[in-house]
Design an enzyme around this catalytic site. Structure first.
Site, short mmCIF file in Angstrom:
data_model
loop_
_atom_site.label_atom_id
_atom_site.label_comp_id
_atom_site.label_asym_id
_atom_site.label_seq_id
_atom_site.Cartn_x
_atom_site.Cartn_y
_atom_site.Cartn_z
N LYS A 141 47.44 43.41 52.12
CA LYS A 141 48.76 43.31 51.98
C LYS A 141 49.83 43.98 53.30
O LYS A 141 50.76 43.86 53.00
CB LYS A 141 48.84 44.19 50.90
CG LYS A 141 48.73 43.61 48.94
CD LYS A 141 49.60 43.80 48.21
CE LYS A 141 48.45 42.81 47.20
NZ LYS A 141 49.23 43.53 45.71
N LYS A 163 43.54 26.43 43.07
CA LYS A 163 44.45 26.38 41.94
C LYS A 163 45.28 26.58 41.69
O LYS A 163 45.98 27.03 43.42
CB LYS A 163 43.05 28.06 41.55
CG LYS A 163 44.45 29.31 42.16
CD LYS A 163 44.37 30.60 41.73
CE LYS A 163 45.28 31.73 41.77
NZ LYS A 163 46.44 31.30 41.16
N LYS A 218 51.88 30.20 41.19
CA LYS A 218 53.21 30.31 41.12
C LYS A 218 54.09 30.73 42.19
O LYS A 218 54.45 29.87 41.79
CB LYS A 218 53.41 31.38 40.44
CG LYS A 218 52.81 32.91 40.52
CD LYS A 218 53.87 34.07 39.28
CE LYS A 218 52.66 35.11 39.31
NZ LYS A 218 52.23 35.72 39.75
P1 ATP Z 1 50.21 34.74 43.71
O1 ATP Z 1 50.46 32.92 44.07
O2 ATP Z 1 51.90 34.90 43.90
O3 ATP Z 1 49.35 34.71 43.89
P2 ATP Z 1 49.16 34.06 40.22
O4 ATP Z 1 50.04 32.17 39.73
O5 ATP Z 1 48.31 33.31 41.63
O6 ATP Z 1 50.32 34.05 41.32
P3 ATP Z 1 48.96 36.29 40.05
O7 ATP Z 1 49.67 37.73 39.78
O8 ATP Z 1 48.04 36.06 41.27
O9 ATP Z 1 49.15 34.47 39.51
O10 ATP Z 1 47.78 36.53 38.51
C1 ATP Z 1 47.91 36.72 37.05
C2 ATP Z 1 46.46 36.57 36.10
O11 ATP Z 1 46.05 35.18 36.40
C3 ATP Z 1 45.29 37.13 37.17
O12 ATP Z 1 44.88 37.60 36.48
C4 ATP Z 1 44.79 35.32 37.79
O13 ATP Z 1 43.33 35.59 37.55
C5 ATP Z 1 45.34 34.86 36.77
N1 ATP Z 1 45.34 33.33 36.84
C6 ATP Z 1 46.66 32.76 38.10
N2 ATP Z 1 45.95 31.84 38.64
C7 ATP Z 1 44.85 32.09 37.79
C8 ATP Z 1 44.81 30.01 37.77
N3 ATP Z 1 45.28 28.75 38.18
N4 ATP Z 1 44.25 29.64 36.44
C9 ATP Z 1 43.78 31.05 35.12
N5 ATP Z 1 43.72 31.98 35.85
C10 ATP Z 1 44.92 31.91 36.59
MG MG Z 2 47.15 35.16 43.24
#
Ligand code: ATP
Ligand code: MG
Length: 337
Positions: free
Chosen positions: A115, A204, A207
């Site tokens: 980070k 994957k 968001k």
């Molecule tokens: P960013 O793109 O900002 O990293 P993100 O969608 O990866 O966002 P996080 O806030 O990093 O989301 O993770 C929140 C939770 O969602 C974590 O427990 C992570 O393991 C889970 N998660 C994130 N993406 C997925 C996915 N595609 N499928 C299943 N679980 C997910």
């Molecule tokens: Mg993430």
């Protein structure tokens, strides 16, 4: 009674991937153990201000609690919702732990390295948040802390700080959280669910992805979400089979179909085995996802802000007592009281 502790990140919207991969498993875990464990679900608002300071924090706090409720979390009994900043003992213990943690061990945290890399200026909160996280956990002697792999190192730090402090004084003060292997076993999530990006199924769903068509947000209009499924990338093999390696797009659709309908993946795989019309599968999944979203959004809208505040205030009154008791024990050991 042992405590299971989890924090809800306070940042706007969630994807279907976040929901199915993180929220639903947590809700299931909580509902399964709420008779035998304390379930502490806190909104880490102090962690949030490390990076995002905007006008939406209050709105997002309420929304994040609503997500849990709409996902089916059963409240009452041993379930405690609270906002971190409404329990001052978190910050107090954070400071005391700062005086135990070493710069060297914090410097080794890969999250910090990632980070802060390439940034001209990094706030001290980014460096120190693993110690605040340790305080969040140790105040309640939480034994189980369901977190993603990226947080395992912080959990180990928490264990180390607890053990170091216990060794320093005549009687143990903290119960260290279980080792990560035990956490994973307890969560029963190995193999974890990974929902794929609809346009690039090798990746994957995230968001932060900029392509709107690649992700389904929980706030998406159900008909828009259906269109996104219809335009999902598949392959040219013409065979509906679960094979994440060679057919990640089709496998992802099968996975989503199973999860939003809450049926075993094997069942969905058998239903579609031998079929070749991808359009039929897409139509079915689009329908399932839009039905799911419509009902989820209805549940969400039915939860009042007042109900959320009441839940938080009740939880905060309870956990402040627990946290203050622990804090006093620590303060006495350190000669502060
Ligand atoms: P960013 O793109 O900002 O990293 P993100 O969608 O990866 O966002 P996080 O806030 O990093 O989301 O993770 C929140 C939770 O969602 C974590 O427990 C992570 O393991 C889970 N998660 C994130 N993406 C997925 C996915 N595609 N499928 C299943 N679980 C997910
Ligand atoms: Mg993430």
């Amino acid at each position: 009674m042992d405590t299971i502790l989890t924090g809800i990140r306070v940042n706007g919207e969630l994807t279907l991937g976040n929901f199915l991969g993180a929220l639903v498993p947590m809700v299931r875990l909580a509902n399964e153990h709420n008779k035998t464990h304390n379930i502490n679900i806190f909104v880490p608002d102090l962690h949030t201000i490390i990076s995002d300071v905007d006008g939406d924090l209050q709105k997002n706090i309420i929304k994040s609690v609503k997500y849990y409720l709409a996902a089916g979390l059963k409240v009452g009994g041993n379930v405690h919702f609270y906002r971190q900043s409404y329990v001052p003992a978190h910050s107090e213990l954070n400071w005391i732990l700062n005086c135990v943690a070493s710069m060297g061990e914090l410097n080794r945290m890969t999250q910090f390295k990632e980070k802060s890399e390439g940034k001209e200026s990094v706030n001290a909160g980014i460096f120190d948040y693993p110690v605040l996280m340790a305080a969040d956990i140790l105040l309640y002697d939480a034994r189980y802390v369901p977190v993603g792999e990226d947080q395992f190192q912080h959990l180990e730090l928490t264990r180390n700080l607890a053990i170091r402090i216990n060794n320093r004084f005549d009687e143990p003060i903290f119960t260290p959280p279980e080792k990560t292997e035990e956490q994973v076993k307890f969560m029963n999530l190995d193999g974890g669910i990974r929902i794929r990006d609809l346009q690039n199924p090798e990746k994957k769903m995230s968001k932060s992805s900029r392509a709107e068509n690649s992700k389904i947000m929980l706030s998406d209009d159900p008909s828009v979400a259906a269109k996104k499924i219809m335009s999902a990338t598949t392959d040219s093999l013409g065979n509906i089979k679960f094979d994440m390696f060679n057919q990640p797009g089709i496998s992802n659709l099968l996975q989503i179909e199973a999860l939003v309908n809450d049926v075993p993946l094997q069942e969905v795989i058998s239903t579609w085995a031998g079929e070749s019309h991808y359009g039929d599968l897409k139509k079915k999944v689009a329908e399932s996802v839009s039905t799911f979203l419509a009902s989820f959004q209805e549940e969400l809208a039915a939860i009042s802000e007042e109900a959320v505040y009441e839940l938080l205030e009740t939880g905060e009154a309870y956990v402040n007592e627990v946290a203050d008791r622990k804090l006093e024990k620590v303060q006495k050991a350190f000669g502060l009281r």
